[in-house]
Scaffold this active site. Sequence first.
Site: not given
Length: 407
Positions: A158, A174
Amino acid sequence: MSFDYWKRQAAVVVVPVVAAGCALFGSFASAAVTVPETIPLTLTNNSGSDEPVYIYNLGTMLDAASPTNGKQGWAEANGKFHPWIGGANPPISAPDASISGPAKGHSITIEVPKLSGRIYFSYGKKLEFKLAPGPGLVQPAVQNPTDPNRDTLFNWTEYTLTNSGIFINSTQVDMFSAPYEVGATGRDGVMRTTGSFKPGGYQAFFRELQAQPGGWANLIQTSPGDSSILRALSPLYGIETRALPPAVLDDYVNRVWQKYSTDTLTVTPDKDRPDIRYLGRVSGEKMVFTDTLGTIVTSFEKPDASSIFGCHQKLDAPNDSVRGPISRTLCAGYHRATLLTNSDQPDGDASHFYQDNVTNHYDRIIHEQMADGKAYAFAFDDVGNHESLVSVTAPQSAQIVLEPFTV
């Protein structure tokens, strides 16, 4: 906070806001440096895999000078941004946004524009993305057994790049999957990195999770073809898919609830503002927080495992100045199992983390196996700066290194 925090359901549409460290993002606000329209990002394939690699740069445009500012879309290897067009209900296939990645032992350099989003990489086959009305991108959600990407080995980093600087991080919020390192250089030319494992750490994670009693091994997903390991789901998705028992944290929560029926929990969210403190006590069905003047500022119901693992629901953390910071601190304390051993939170000493038998063993093992001890194993792993994040105010370049699966 990793922007994975915003993704909660199997087919949710993600609207990326901040890729990494949302609580830290304002630290660039006063920087007087202008960042080029794009910066180079080098991807190096040290994975040892012979399979082709596919790269995707997806996110929300953050360049105020661009007519596409604020729109979701994808970027080509040369940095050219394309907003998503269309979308339907049920979602339809998104355009192919893939970039051919580097072969084993090689590198490629792409240009990344001012986005807040994710750079995905997959092995062996391309990922399938969908568009819902808006249009909004539907991200892969492998906790859903019918997700088309369930049997594909992939992962993502990210980043947020603006005129002020870059944040780039590795993430396991996640899932825990294909290993990689991230990094960025500033004006001094020094590459700052994070996300690498200790020698043998990647394989050790799966061995230790497999050996951990109480259902933790059920988080591991394997390929239906050859039973090779694809990933481990986060505990939140373990609860949602019933891989983990819903009561997995109940014993710890009950003991916390009992302790603070008579003791006071002191929360000082910002170490730079020791004068801002909140005092918590369990009263009836809630943990009630007051300020130092005795005024009630917020309260929390007794959390279940889903609320703790997701830092949501009964531990919701709005982007405000009171409830959000308290909730972030509580969530970190539950994950790290420090609420019983330290009545002054947050506890910033990593040697105190995960010492209770009832704890988040997924988080514990990830941090144990990281070379620098840092990871984004849950949404608020940045409480106390224990997250795997690189931030640079005058970025010259960035990198992602795909690491060996044998490490």
